[in-house]
Write a protein that holds these residues in place. Structure first.
Motif, mmCIF file in Angstrom:
data_model
loop_
_atom_site.group_PDB
_atom_site.id
_atom_site.type_symbol
_atom_site.label_atom_id
_atom_site.label_comp_id
_atom_site.label_asym_id
_atom_site.label_seq_id
_atom_site.Cartn_x
_atom_site.Cartn_y
_atom_site.Cartn_z
ATOM 1 N N LEU A 186 -62.468 6.437 47.674
ATOM 2 C CA LEU A 186 -62.555 6.601 46.216
ATOM 3 C C LEU A 186 -63.946 7.134 45.876
ATOM 4 O O LEU A 186 -64.954 6.599 46.329
ATOM 5 C CB LEU A 186 -62.337 5.249 45.518
ATOM 6 C CG LEU A 186 -62.429 5.243 43.986
ATOM 7 C CD1 LEU A 186 -61.283 6.033 43.358
ATOM 8 C CD2 LEU A 186 -62.438 3.818 43.428
ATOM 9 N N ASN A 187 -63.979 8.224 45.091
ATOM 10 C CA ASN A 187 -65.278 8.799 44.732
ATOM 11 C C ASN A 187 -65.194 9.436 43.347
ATOM 12 O O ASN A 187 -64.120 9.504 42.757
ATOM 13 C CB ASN A 187 -65.703 9.827 45.798
ATOM 14 C CG ASN A 187 -67.213 10.011 45.849
ATOM 15 O OD1 ASN A 187 -67.944 9.614 44.930
ATOM 16 N ND2 ASN A 187 -67.700 10.613 46.909
ATOM 17 N N ILE A 188 -66.332 9.926 42.851
ATOM 18 C CA ILE A 188 -66.342 10.499 41.499
ATOM 19 C C ILE A 188 -66.234 12.021 41.539
ATOM 20 O O ILE A 188 -66.510 12.694 40.543
ATOM 21 C CB ILE A 188 -67.591 10.066 40.706
ATOM 22 C CG1 ILE A 188 -68.870 10.470 41.438
ATOM 23 C CG2 ILE A 188 -67.591 8.560 40.474
ATOM 24 C CD1 ILE A 188 -70.108 10.386 40.566
ATOM 25 N N GLY A 189 -65.846 12.574 42.662
ATOM 26 C CA GLY A 189 -65.644 14.014 42.784
ATOM 27 C C GLY A 189 -65.001 14.267 44.125
ATOM 28 O O GLY A 189 -64.978 13.382 44.994
ATOM 29 N N GLU A 211 -60.300 10.976 43.483
ATOM 30 C CA GLU A 211 -60.852 10.489 42.221
ATOM 31 C C GLU A 211 -59.893 9.488 41.576
ATOM 32 O O GLU A 211 -58.690 9.507 41.854
ATOM 33 C CB GLU A 211 -61.121 11.661 41.283
ATOM 34 C CG GLU A 211 -62.271 12.525 41.779
ATOM 35 C CD GLU A 211 -62.671 13.573 40.766
ATOM 36 O OE1 GLU A 211 -63.261 13.213 39.731
ATOM 37 O OE2 GLU A 211 -62.397 14.753 41.006
ATOM 38 N N ALA A 212 -60.450 8.653 40.695
ATOM 39 C CA ALA A 212 -59.668 7.535 40.139
ATOM 40 C C ALA A 212 -58.482 7.992 39.297
ATOM 41 O O ALA A 212 -57.497 7.270 39.173
ATOM 42 C CB ALA A 212 -60.574 6.622 39.321
ATOM 43 N N ASN A 213 -58.552 9.207 38.738
ATOM 44 C CA ASN A 213 -57.407 9.669 37.930
ATOM 45 C C ASN A 213 -56.196 10.003 38.805
ATOM 46 O O ASN A 213 -55.099 10.186 38.303
ATOM 47 C CB ASN A 213 -57.774 10.858 37.031
ATOM 48 C CG ASN A 213 -58.566 11.915 37.753
ATOM 49 O OD1 ASN A 213 -59.051 11.664 38.849
ATOM 50 N ND2 ASN A 213 -58.695 13.081 37.190
ATOM 51 N N LEU A 247 -55.186 7.914 41.172
ATOM 52 C CA LEU A 247 -54.835 6.610 41.755
ATOM 53 C C LEU A 247 -53.328 6.421 41.910
ATOM 54 O O LEU A 247 -52.856 5.884 42.910
ATOM 55 C CB LEU A 247 -55.375 5.531 40.801
ATOM 56 C CG LEU A 247 -55.421 4.104 41.274
ATOM 57 C CD1 LEU A 247 -56.443 3.953 42.387
ATOM 58 C CD2 LEU A 247 -55.792 3.162 40.131
ATOM 59 N N LEU A 248 -52.564 6.885 40.906
ATOM 60 C CA LEU A 248 -51.112 6.653 40.922
ATOM 61 C C LEU A 248 -50.330 7.902 41.315
ATOM 62 O O LEU A 248 -49.135 7.991 41.067
ATOM 63 C CB LEU A 248 -50.653 6.155 39.549
ATOM 64 C CG LEU A 248 -51.209 4.800 39.119
ATOM 65 C CD1 LEU A 248 -50.797 4.471 37.701
ATOM 66 C CD2 LEU A 248 -50.732 3.710 40.065
ATOM 67 N N MET A 249 -51.013 8.883 41.894
ATOM 68 C CA MET A 249 -50.358 10.136 42.251
ATOM 69 C C MET A 249 -49.804 10.111 43.671
ATOM 70 O O MET A 249 -49.203 11.084 44.128
ATOM 71 C CB MET A 249 -51.329 11.310 42.109
ATOM 72 C CG MET A 249 -51.876 11.509 40.691
ATOM 73 S SD MET A 249 -50.586 11.891 39.503
ATOM 74 C CE MET A 249 -50.367 13.632 39.833
ATOM 75 N N THR A 300 -61.490 -0.697 39.008
ATOM 76 C CA THR A 300 -60.419 0.306 38.984
ATOM 77 C C THR A 300 -59.069 -0.369 38.739
ATOM 78 O O THR A 300 -58.305 0.022 37.858
ATOM 79 C CB THR A 300 -60.361 1.060 40.329
ATOM 80 O OG1 THR A 300 -61.627 1.648 40.554
ATOM 81 C CG2 THR A 300 -59.307 2.148 40.324
ATOM 82 N N MET A 345 -56.571 -0.333 35.322
ATOM 83 C CA MET A 345 -55.162 0.045 35.363
ATOM 84 C C MET A 345 -54.283 -1.066 34.788
ATOM 85 O O MET A 345 -53.417 -0.816 33.960
ATOM 86 C CB MET A 345 -54.768 0.330 36.806
ATOM 87 C CG MET A 345 -53.526 1.145 36.925
ATOM 88 S SD MET A 345 -52.820 0.978 38.558
ATOM 89 C CE MET A 345 -52.104 -0.652 38.442
#
Lengths: 337, 337
Positions: free
Chosen positions: B174-177, B207-209, B211-213, B229, B233
């Protein structure tokens, strides 16, 4: 003009912003060869007279390190846009480009407000139909010490008061528990300091599951946590909103009754939750600088980029940088006395 | 028996678990004065014979520091439950109590697997109707170095294979980019190491967006990030699900057609998203220990606590601790050779 889509998004967004704000003037800083063909489609609009193209050679790409970006920044659209502020030709800068580079160049060219260690990225998160929480930092500073978190709390308070009109806003620190003993050292340090600043209405820790409960007006965290918290929320909302959509082919297959249910369901859901869609609150203030800089999502669409331009206008009107400077001086003088 | 609600939740949950698993035996470790009155309501059930009460004096409260909790842990329900494993009287422990204390006492009494610096809290996040991502750490280690993240990746891989049956699971950080240059030093270090472990199918940053993909089968992060995180959610999902509910009074006021729409809408929504409700996937494995320990949410309700018990059963059946030990030995021998 950077970002994932460049002028194909930002030029139409600029024209929409001009239409919404009759006294607004915009400078489009970027490569004319890319901007002009898009702009030519709008030649007949009178508002195009309030728009000036400032030609530059290049764009800072989104995947280079900030330090390197700054070294090669001469005559890039981002640097020139910021220089237009420092030379008095513009009041604010809106960019969808490289966040780290924007932060670095803004500090270099516009300077931080005296007493601010590092500016922070902040957004106004709508937790209800009318309520909003100022959240910072969202990724400008992925490592933060306790002092920085305290400064974020002060800046967030000013934003909440000035932009949202909240009197004596409630300030909280994001943490993994509500007890004082929980969390990282920098958070516990900031908590101790904030308890002793009478000008800040500090209410303690808030956990991430309470993000949309409206428990605080300002939520302070380091840039890494802020970034992943907001992106997690965006991801969940996007998935839920996208589940509501069907392709034309799928839709045509439905019976009339199911179509009606679908329509009502979508309408209900859109009314309830569209405010949480990133497009509606796009635009992160880079607070702590002597001028207004707004960072848009790299992947912002037209609507989202218009929202970022609106935030810039609002910040100029409320004179946010000056207000932060004054508040900081007051807090520091009380602390020293 | 700790947690926010104690035996009022855990006792009925234990009885439900016994009903679901005819060969299961449970030891209820806690204060008899609290457990017995609740248990007496179920006296007539035959499955009560598979349940033994192990009396203890006290409970570790949820807001004391782990270090202090361990010092005063003698004859508390948590410590006694873990000692029942080390003495061979139990195979696993399920607790809704103080996370830090559970982690500390588990390490002290059950010991970590050789080669594991610190055990991690992990859960199985359902990203679709059938797909699940193993996420770790969720808060056992709020500060992690790069080596620990690598160990989490190895343990996560084993869990994904053993518990979810995924062959050669995709592992991400998990990272910010998504670019290699992004994020904190420990994440970049772990990325470099993971790229060079052939036994791990490392796919880079997420990235955290996303997460559910369902982009990865294992998602690795430090405990602070993992905790916020997941809680973000959960908070968003809870708010959305709660918006769907109306009070009896509100419901009665609706016209029949609106009631029908409401009913269909709730049904649709429940089918689509109830899997994301924390109750359905409650139960975090404390992986990296020589035995199975499951941490339930402190605020778990009966259904959620049953789910945690099920996870313990699954982990025992799959012999997760042994599998992690074997995998770790293989990776380390390849690394040394």
């Amino acid at each position: 003009m950077g970002g994932d889509f460049g002028p194909t998004v930002t030029v139409p967004a600029a024209l929409e912003a001009l239409s919404l704000h009759p006294t607004l003037k915009l400078l489009l800083v970027g490569t004319p060869a890319v901007i002009m063909p898009i702009l030519s489609e709008y030649n007949k609009l009178s508002r195009i007279n309030r728009l000036t193209v400032v030609p530059t050679d290049s764009v800072i790409s989104s995947n280079i390190r900030p330090g390197h970006a700054i070294r090669i920044s001469r005559n890039t659209s981002m640097r020139v846009a910021l220089e237009l502020i420092s030379s008095g030709h513009a009041d604010a800068c809106v960019s969808a480009g490289n966040t780290g580079a924007l932060m670095g160049l803004s500090k270099l060219i516009l300077k931080s407000i005296d007493g601010i260690e590092r500016p922070a990225l902040t957004t106004l998160l709508p937790y209800s139909e009318t309520g909003k929480t100022v959240i910072l930092d969202l990724g400008a500073n992925i490592v933060c010490n306790g002092e920085m978190l305290v400064q974020f709390a002060i800046m967030g308070s000013v934003l909440s008061e000035q932009i949202l009109g909240i009197n004596n806003p409630r300030v909280a620190l994001l943490n993994i528990g509500s007890e004082e003993t929980k969390g990282l050292d920098n958070i516990r340090y900031a908590s101790k300091i904030l308890h002793n600043i009478p000008l800040i209405r500090y209410i303690g820790y808030i956990e991430a599951n309470d993000l949309l409960m409206g428990k605080s007006d300002v939520l302070v965290c380091d840039g890494f946590s802020g970034n992943i918290t907001l992106k997690t929320m965006e991801g969940v909302i996007r998935i839920i909103l996208s589940t509501m959509k069907l392709s034309g082919k799928q839709y045509n297959k439905l019976r009339w009754f199911t179509k009606l249910i679908r329509f009502l369901l979508n309408k209900y859901f859109f009314n309830k939750f569209s405010r949480l869609h990133p497009d509606w609150y796009n635009g992160a203030h880079l607070v702590g600088l002597k001028s207004t800089v707004i960072k848009s999502h790299g992947a912002a669409n037209r609507r989202a980029f218009v929202s970022a331009i609106k935030q810039a206008i609002h910040s100029i009107e409320c004179r946010v940088p000056e207000k932060i400077f004054t508040r900081l001086r007051t807090v520091l003088s009380k602390k020293d006395s």
